[in-house]
Design a protein around this motif. Structure first.
Motif, PDB file in Angstrom:
ATOM      1  N   GLY A  36       0.779  -1.237   0.000  1.00  0.00           N
ATOM      2  CA  GLY A  36       0.000   0.000   0.000  1.00  0.00           C
ATOM      3  C   GLY A  36       0.809   1.286   0.000  1.00  0.00           C
ATOM      4  N   ARG A  37       2.094   1.196  -0.343  1.00  0.00           N
ATOM      5  CA  ARG A  37       2.964   2.378  -0.400  1.00  0.00           C
ATOM      6  C   ARG A  37       2.959   3.181   0.896  1.00  0.00           C
ATOM      7  N   ALA A  38       2.816   4.518   0.788  1.00  0.00           N
ATOM      8  CA  ALA A  38       3.081   5.357   1.962  1.00  0.00           C
ATOM      9  C   ALA A  38       1.956   5.276   2.999  1.00  0.00           C
ATOM     10  N   PHE A  42       4.278  13.635 -10.853  1.00  0.00           N
ATOM     11  CA  PHE A  42       4.769  12.762  -9.779  1.00  0.00           C
ATOM     12  C   PHE A  42       3.612  12.165  -8.985  1.00  0.00           C
ATOM     13  N   SER A  43       3.956  11.120  -8.219  1.00  0.00           N
ATOM     14  CA  SER A  43       2.957  10.379  -7.445  1.00  0.00           C
ATOM     15  C   SER A  43       2.702  11.047  -6.102  1.00  0.00           C
ATOM     16  N   GLY A  44       1.525  10.788  -5.543  1.00  0.00           N
ATOM     17  CA  GLY A  44       1.210  11.293  -4.209  1.00  0.00           C
ATOM     18  C   GLY A  44       1.639  10.351  -3.112  1.00  0.00           C
ATOM     19  N   ASP A  45       1.790   9.043  -3.446  1.00  0.00           N
ATOM     20  CA  ASP A  45       1.981   8.055  -2.380  1.00  0.00           C
ATOM     21  C   ASP A  45       3.348   7.386  -2.397  1.00  0.00           C
ATOM     22  N   LYS A  46       4.312   8.021  -3.073  1.00  0.00           N
ATOM     23  CA  LYS A  46       5.685   7.525  -2.953  1.00  0.00           C
ATOM     24  C   LYS A  46       6.392   8.417  -1.922  1.00  0.00           C
ATOM     25  N   LEU A  47       7.478   9.090  -2.309  1.00  0.00           N
ATOM     26  CA  LEU A  47       8.219   9.868  -1.308  1.00  0.00           C
ATOM     27  C   LEU A  47       7.480  11.117  -0.828  1.00  0.00           C
ATOM     28  N   GLU A 100       9.990  -0.051 -18.422  1.00  0.00           N
ATOM     29  CA  GLU A 100       8.833  -0.480 -17.630  1.00  0.00           C
ATOM     30  C   GLU A 100       9.034   0.014 -16.203  1.00  0.00           C
ATOM     31  N   ILE A 101       8.040   0.737 -15.692  1.00  0.00           N
ATOM     32  CA  ILE A 101       8.138   1.309 -14.350  1.00  0.00           C
ATOM     33  C   ILE A 101       7.863   0.231 -13.304  1.00  0.00           C
ATOM     34  N   GLY A 102       7.034  -0.737 -13.669  1.00  0.00           N
ATOM     35  CA  GLY A 102       6.652  -1.771 -12.699  1.00  0.00           C
ATOM     36  C   GLY A 102       5.190  -2.082 -12.880  1.00  0.00           C
ATOM     37  N   GLY A 114       3.836  -3.842 -15.048  1.00  0.00           N
ATOM     38  CA  GLY A 114       3.441  -3.862 -16.453  1.00  0.00           C
ATOM     39  C   GLY A 114       3.206  -2.470 -17.041  1.00  0.00           C
ATOM     40  N   PHE A 115       3.591  -1.435 -16.290  1.00  0.00           N
ATOM     41  CA  PHE A 115       3.411  -0.061 -16.787  1.00  0.00           C
ATOM     42  C   PHE A 115       4.633   0.326 -17.615  1.00  0.00           C
ATOM     43  N   ARG A 116       4.458   0.263 -18.951  1.00  0.00           N
ATOM     44  CA  ARG A 116       5.588   0.521 -19.844  1.00  0.00           C
ATOM     45  C   ARG A 116       5.397   1.832 -20.586  1.00  0.00           C
ATOM     46  N   GLY A 118       9.732   1.031  -3.680  1.00  0.00           N
ATOM     47  CA  GLY A 118       8.576   1.667  -4.312  1.00  0.00           C
ATOM     48  C   GLY A 118       8.876   2.589  -5.479  1.00  0.00           C
ATOM     49  N   GLY A 119       9.835   2.209  -6.296  1.00  0.00           N
ATOM     50  CA  GLY A 119      10.126   3.055  -7.444  1.00  0.00           C
ATOM     51  C   GLY A 119      10.694   4.400  -7.014  1.00  0.00           C
ATOM     52  N   SER A 120      11.438   4.394  -5.943  1.00  0.00           N
ATOM     53  CA  SER A 120      12.148   5.612  -5.552  1.00  0.00           C
ATOM     54  C   SER A 120      13.556   5.194  -5.189  1.00  0.00           C
ATOM     55  N   GLN A 149      -2.810   8.041  -2.562  1.00  0.00           N
ATOM     56  CA  GLN A 149      -2.611   7.811  -3.994  1.00  0.00           C
ATOM     57  C   GLN A 149      -3.112   9.011  -4.788  1.00  0.00           C
ATOM     58  N   ALA A 150      -2.255   9.524  -5.664  1.00  0.00           N
ATOM     59  CA  ALA A 150      -2.632  10.651  -6.516  1.00  0.00           C
ATOM     60  C   ALA A 150      -1.557  10.825  -7.572  1.00  0.00           C
ATOM     61  N   GLY A 151      -1.899  11.526  -8.641  1.00  0.00           N
ATOM     62  CA  GLY A 151      -0.908  11.933  -9.625  1.00  0.00           C
ATOM     63  C   GLY A 151      -0.930  13.446  -9.670  1.00  0.00           C
ATOM     64  N   ASN A 157      -5.865  10.861 -10.549  1.00  0.00           N
ATOM     65  CA  ASN A 157      -5.932   9.612  -9.794  1.00  0.00           C
ATOM     66  C   ASN A 157      -4.579   9.005  -9.391  1.00  0.00           C
ATOM     67  N   ASN A 158      -3.634   9.001 -10.282  1.00  0.00           N
ATOM     68  CA  ASN A 158      -2.276   8.540  -9.943  1.00  0.00           C
ATOM     69  C   ASN A 158      -1.313   9.056 -11.009  1.00  0.00           C
ATOM     70  N   ASN A 159      -0.039   8.762 -10.843  1.00  0.00           N
ATOM     71  CA  ASN A 159       0.936   9.325 -11.777  1.00  0.00           C
ATOM     72  C   ASN A 159       0.824   8.696 -13.158  1.00  0.00           C
ATOM     73  N   ALA A 160       0.412   7.432 -13.218  1.00  0.00           N
ATOM     74  CA  ALA A 160       0.196   6.796 -14.521  1.00  0.00           C
ATOM     75  C   ALA A 160      -0.884   7.567 -15.283  1.00  0.00           C
ATOM     76  N   ALA A 161      -1.934   7.953 -14.575  1.00  0.00           N
ATOM     77  CA  ALA A 161      -3.009   8.737 -15.196  1.00  0.00           C
ATOM     78  C   ALA A 161      -2.490  10.104 -15.613  1.00  0.00           C
ATOM     79  N   ARG A 199      10.952  13.316 -20.512  1.00  0.00           N
ATOM     80  CA  ARG A 199      11.987  12.703 -19.706  1.00  0.00           C
ATOM     81  C   ARG A 199      11.303  11.843 -18.646  1.00  0.00           C
ATOM     82  N   VAL A 200      11.786  10.610 -18.504  1.00  0.00           N
ATOM     83  CA  VAL A 200      11.212   9.706 -17.502  1.00  0.00           C
ATOM     84  C   VAL A 200      12.305   9.364 -16.511  1.00  0.00           C
ATOM     85  N   HIS A 201      12.040   9.607 -15.248  1.00  0.00           N
ATOM     86  CA  HIS A 201      13.036   9.290 -14.224  1.00  0.00           C
ATOM     87  C   HIS A 201      13.110   7.780 -14.059  1.00  0.00           C
ATOM     88  N   SER A 202      14.318   7.234 -14.070  1.00  0.00           N
ATOM     89  CA  SER A 202      14.454   5.779 -13.925  1.00  0.00           C
ATOM     90  C   SER A 202      14.297   5.446 -12.455  1.00  0.00           C
TER      91      SER A 202
HETATM   92  C1  LIG Z   1       5.750   5.147 -10.030  1.00  0.00           C
HETATM   93  C2  LIG Z   1       5.944   5.843 -11.323  1.00  0.00           C
HETATM   94  C3  LIG Z   1       4.867   6.026 -12.199  1.00  0.00           C
HETATM   95  C4  LIG Z   1       3.509   5.528 -11.880  1.00  0.00           C
HETATM   96  O1  LIG Z   1       2.983   6.242 -10.783  1.00  0.00           O
HETATM   97  P1  LIG Z   1       1.638   5.736 -10.055  1.00  0.00           P
HETATM   98  O2  LIG Z   1       1.338   6.819  -9.082  1.00  0.00           O
HETATM   99  O3  LIG Z   1       1.964   4.425  -9.445  1.00  0.00           O
HETATM  100  O4  LIG Z   1       0.589   5.611 -11.098  1.00  0.00           O
HETATM  101  C5  LIG Z   1       5.097   6.690 -13.380  1.00  0.00           C
HETATM  102  N1  LIG Z   1       6.326   7.138 -13.696  1.00  0.00           N
HETATM  103  C6  LIG Z   1       7.395   6.981 -12.878  1.00  0.00           C
HETATM  104  C7  LIG Z   1       8.728   7.495 -13.297  1.00  0.00           C
HETATM  105  C8  LIG Z   1       7.234   6.311 -11.675  1.00  0.00           C
HETATM  106  O5  LIG Z   1       8.284   6.137 -10.855  1.00  0.00           O
END
Ligand SMILES: *Cc1c(COP(=O)(O)O)cnc(C)c1O
Length: 464
Positions: free
Chosen positions: A102-104, A297-302, A185-187, A189-191, A394-396, A307-309, A157-161, A230-233
């Protein structure tokens, strides 16, 4: 298929031994369910269990015919009705941002704001001055601008959105230039290439996996270029012979091309990670300052919120999104808005390190963790305190860890012990490494230590 005529008769002969519904209902395994649920729900579950067994036997497969076993199967199928499927768990893995868990976890103020928004009415889309319709976006905008230095900001809704939205709104039918090293691929299956395709934009990959220069982007510009992305790895790191242009360099290429510069940061890290003994994680405010048109950026990572974008940037690019038809499909619900506002407020007043749980966990020092691990060991009378590393997760901050102290427990069947800890109420999630159970206090919330000790006592048992 029957292996022999003999086996077939054995299975089908068993059909006659299937118990009646009433007999299964009388089994002790269902007493508790009959107390808590309606008789018809329990009867239905028993019917399903018996008919499942009958179908198996007819198909010549082995199946239970014992009434106690069938009662257990029925009880199992009813578990989700008496106990919610989604439940709190104790994270003793040490992975601070654990996507599967459930992340943060959010701050107390955030939790309260979310519960309040959910349980009552609010001015979600109501202007209290005029008594007329207001906007849902208004509750977050000034906070988003304050933390990021951007002119404008919205939440989805989230960063993917957020990424899909930005690409669809500004780049559909046109080209988006992405470095080969970032078409990843971020994780889950999100490519990035798939999201681009879904958004209607055309991906133009430049450079190589490990090296891409500003000139590579410039060479790929065409009449059709809508944006540089630009996509942060976030979840991997390429080390060694690498090159990536800075955002400032990309800004110059984008200006030449009259294209947008979109920066997908992922983690939404608003603090300087170098102050916590970690390597630098790019921050939204740095991307805004470097001239990105849209920073996502995401709401529920760092960030440490719900959850939010988040989409921040120049008014010219953010404003059209507010009135875009997709906004309605991707918008945040009231609890998330309330929670996000409460979380952002911690940053605005400069109290994030003390109040936002993910930062409190990251900041926790070894002495503090050592004392907690020792207290667990002393209460349990077993185990050893060992130095270890807590991954941020968590992708950070890929490959980044913080030194910690764990309680290590030798066990003849560590995987089985970990399973029993997961079956505990509340479930405790531990790591298994080198045949031992490891429990990291860093991610165990204040107030959960007693539960951890209790679960360990049940599973490991106090020593003689
Ligand atoms: C985690 C992440 C996403 C997806 O974010 P969600 O909030 O999980 O939808 C998109 N791009 C990057 C670079 C990420 O690290």
């Amino acid at each position: 298929m029957p292996h022999s005529a003999h086996e077939a008769t054995e299975h089908t002969a068993k059909l006659r031994t299937l118990p009646s519904v009433d007999r299964v209902l009388a089994e002790p395994a269902l007493t508790d369910m009959l107390d808590r649920l309606s008789r018809s729900d329990v009867t239905e579950a028993v019917r399903r269990a018996i008919s499942g067994a009958r179908d198996a036997l007819i198909a010549d497969r082995a199946a239970p015919t014992d009434s106690a076993e069938l009662a257990r199967i029925a009880a199992q199928s009813l578990r989700s009705l008496v106990r919610p499927s989604l439940r709190p768990v104790i994270n003793a893995t040490g992975v601070v941002i654990h996507t599967n868990l459930g992340r943060a976890p959010v701050s107390e103020a955030t939790e309260l704001a979310m519960a309040r928004a959910a349980s009552g009415y609010s001015n979600l889309e109501y202007d209290l001055d005029s008594g007329t319709r207001g906007t849902r976006a208004g509750h977050l905008e000034s906070l988003l601008c304050a933390v990021s230095g951007a002119q404008a900001g919205i939440a989805v809704n989230n960063n993917a959105a957020a990424l899909y939205f930005a690409l669809n709104a500004f780049c559909a039918g046109r080209e988006v230039i992405v470095s080969r090293g970032q078409a990843v691929e971020i994780g889950g299956g999100f490519r990035i290439p798939d999201v681009l395709r879904q958004s209607g934009a055309r991906l133009v990959e430049v450079g190589t996996t490990n090296r891409t220069a500003a000139q590579d982007y410039a060479d790929a510009v065409s009449e059709d270029t809508a944006a540089i992305l630009r996509v942060h790895s976030s979840n991997f790191r390429i080390v060694g012979f690498t090159e990536e242009p800075s955002l400032a360099e990309l800004r110059r290429v984008a200006d030449e091309a009259d294209a947008l510069l979109i920066d997908d940061l992922g983690s939404g890290c608003l603090l300087d990670t170098r102050h916590f003994g970690l390597s630098y994680e790019p921050r939204p405010q740095d991307s805004v300052a470097a001239g990105a048109d849209l920073v996502l950026f995401s709401g529920d990572k760092l960030l440490g919120g719900p959850q939010a974008g988040l989409i921040v940037g120049r008014s010219e690019t953010v404003d059209p999104l507010r009135h875009h038809p997709l906004m309605r499909a991707l918008r945040l619900d009231k609890s998330a808005i309330a929670g996000l506002a409460a979380t952002l407020h911690h940053y605005v007043v400069g109290e994030a390190v003390e109040t936002v749980p993910v930062w409190r966990m990251i900041a926790a020092d070894v002495d503090e963790l050592d004392a907690r691990a020792r207290a667990w060991r002393d209460a349990l009378g077993a185990g050893e305190i060992e130095p270890a590393e807590s991954p941020i997760g968590g992708g950070s901050l890929p490959a980044e860890t913080r030194p910690t102290r764990v309680l290590g427990l030798a066990h003849p069947h560590p995987t089985e012990a970990a399973r029993l800890l997961r079956q505990h109420e509340p479930p405790v999630i531990a790591r298994v490494e080198h045949g031992r159970l490891l429990l990291d206090p860093r991610t165990v919330l204040p107030g959960e230590d007693g539960c951890v000790i209790e679960a360990l006592r049940d599973v490991i048992g106090a020593p003689p």
